[in-house]
Scaffold this motif. Structure first.
Motif, PDB file in Angstrom:
ATOM      1  N   GLU A  24       8.892 -36.777  13.799  1.00 32.28           N
ATOM      2  CA  GLU A  24       9.589 -37.168  12.599  1.00 32.28           C
ATOM      3  C   GLU A  24       8.903 -37.966  11.579  1.00 32.28           C
ATOM      4  O   GLU A  24       7.918 -38.511  11.902  1.00 32.28           O
ATOM      5  N   GLU A  25       9.187 -37.688  10.373  1.00 31.30           N
ATOM      6  CA  GLU A  25       8.527 -38.336   9.183  1.00 31.30           C
ATOM      7  C   GLU A  25       8.210 -39.788   9.178  1.00 31.30           C
ATOM      8  O   GLU A  25       9.254 -40.408   9.538  1.00 31.30           O
ATOM      9  N   GLY A  26       7.320 -40.317   9.142  1.00 29.78           N
ATOM     10  CA  GLY A  26       6.932 -41.728   9.159  1.00 29.78           C
ATOM     11  C   GLY A  26       6.241 -42.048  10.542  1.00 29.78           C
ATOM     12  O   GLY A  26       5.964 -43.238  10.642  1.00 29.78           O
ATOM     13  N   LYS A  27       6.371 -41.322  11.685  1.00 30.10           N
ATOM     14  CA  LYS A  27       6.082 -41.893  12.937  1.00 30.10           C
ATOM     15  C   LYS A  27       4.547 -41.652  13.121  1.00 30.10           C
ATOM     16  O   LYS A  27       4.079 -40.850  12.834  1.00 30.10           O
ATOM     17  N   GLU A  61      -2.166 -39.865  15.041  1.00 31.36           N
ATOM     18  CA  GLU A  61      -1.446 -38.818  14.383  1.00 31.36           C
ATOM     19  C   GLU A  61      -0.178 -39.558  13.584  1.00 31.36           C
ATOM     20  O   GLU A  61       0.185 -40.216  13.998  1.00 31.36           O
ATOM     21  N   GLY A  62       0.001 -38.977  12.370  1.00 29.10           N
ATOM     22  CA  GLY A  62       1.139 -39.132  11.408  1.00 29.10           C
ATOM     23  C   GLY A  62       1.995 -38.035  11.286  1.00 29.10           C
ATOM     24  O   GLY A  62       1.593 -37.190  10.618  1.00 29.10           O
ATOM     25  N   ASP A  63       3.222 -38.005  11.895  1.00 29.34           N
ATOM     26  CA  ASP A  63       3.931 -36.981  11.627  1.00 29.34           C
ATOM     27  C   ASP A  63       4.414 -36.943  10.041  1.00 29.34           C
ATOM     28  O   ASP A  63       4.672 -37.815   9.445  1.00 29.34           O
ATOM     29  N   LYS A  66       9.565 -32.949  11.227  1.00 29.61           N
ATOM     30  CA  LYS A  66      10.186 -32.504  12.674  1.00 29.61           C
ATOM     31  C   LYS A  66       9.058 -31.461  13.387  1.00 29.61           C
ATOM     32  O   LYS A  66       9.228 -31.320  14.541  1.00 29.61           O
ATOM     33  N   HIS A  67       8.172 -30.924  12.518  1.00 26.63           N
ATOM     34  CA  HIS A  67       7.342 -30.043  13.186  1.00 26.63           C
ATOM     35  C   HIS A  67       5.834 -30.496  13.675  1.00 26.63           C
ATOM     36  O   HIS A  67       5.273 -30.104  14.646  1.00 26.63           O
ATOM     37  N   GLN A 199       4.395 -47.006  15.118  1.00 25.06           N
ATOM     38  CA  GLN A 199       5.325 -46.895  13.936  1.00 25.06           C
ATOM     39  C   GLN A 199       6.342 -45.814  14.123  1.00 25.06           C
ATOM     40  O   GLN A 199       5.998 -44.524  14.314  1.00 25.06           O
ATOM     41  N   GLU A 200       7.679 -46.222  14.003  1.00 24.65           N
ATOM     42  CA  GLU A 200       8.482 -45.340  13.614  1.00 24.65           C
ATOM     43  C   GLU A 200       8.787 -45.070  12.019  1.00 24.65           C
ATOM     44  O   GLU A 200       8.133 -45.833  11.515  1.00 24.65           O
TER      45      GLU A 200
END
Length: 206
Positions: A24-27, A61-63, A66-67, A199-200
């Motif tokens: 998810e964005e920001g994770k 890794e920084g998302d 959702k992909h 981080q979330e």
């Protein structure tokens, strides 16, 4: 390949109890652990072989969505380079700091693949491990280059997860784009690591 069999057996045993990573964005997450790697030596010299060597790596890794997301890896590799001229071989070892930057795509909650560009940087001077002839054989390998470039493919399986921690198996193959003529400079590796979610979205884990 015999030394990679334990990794494959672990993969088979734990696949039914796999954890789940939800991009998810920001994770942001970090993975650290030991690895076993080997230069992919394709020569036909019976007196020579490419041994499996141990090392360690750190991968962040920084998302982005959702992909999947961006990934940066830093691995320490005491790597061997094999070069052939006719029937003569030169093998050199060099300590490398190996940096990857690419994109990781999650196909299932516990399975992903990444494609990255890598650059490796020499640490210290190369050591000659084997040399058949100083006059008829090759005189150098990529171990003497300041920087090496190439592509890095990673397949990753998250086999266990609890709270913000996860156990990960990471299988990699690196293709050198700057290898010399008649040189074996590619390598493959297996890493067993512990991933921690730092981080979330908009919320660091303290």
């Amino acid at each position: 390949m015999n030394c990679l069999k334990p990794f494959l057996w672990i993969l088979i045993v734990v696949c039914t109890n796999a954890g789940a990573h939800t991009p998810e964005e920001g994770k942001v997450s970090a993975l650290v652990g030991p690895l076993l790697f080997r230069t992919n030596f394709g020569g036909d010299c019976p007196q020579m072989e490419s041994p499996y060597l141990g090392s360690f790596g750190i991968i962040a890794e920084g998302d982005l969505n959702k992909h999947g997301g961006l990934e940066i890896g830093m691995l320490y590799l005491p790597k061997l380079f094999f070069r052939q001229t006719g029937a003569y071989y030169l093998v050199e070892r060099i300590k490398l700091m190996y940096i990857t930057m690419g994109y990781r795509r999650w196909f299932k909650p516990n399975f992903s693949a990444a494609l990255a560009l890598f650059s490796s940087y020499a640490m210290g001077d190369p050591t000659i491990v084997h040399q058949d002839s100083t006059t008829l054989g090759p005189t150098d390998t990529s171990a003497r280059d300041t920087t090496e470039y190439g592509l890095d493919l990673s397949l990753q399986w998250e086999f266990w997860a609890q709270d913000k921690f996860a156990g990960v198996l990471d299988f990699r193959y690196s293709r050198s784009l700057t290898s010399k003529d008649h040189e074996d400079a590619d390598h493959y590796a297996g890493l067993v690591g512990l991933r921690y979610q730092i981080q979330e979205k908009g919320k660091p884990n303290l």
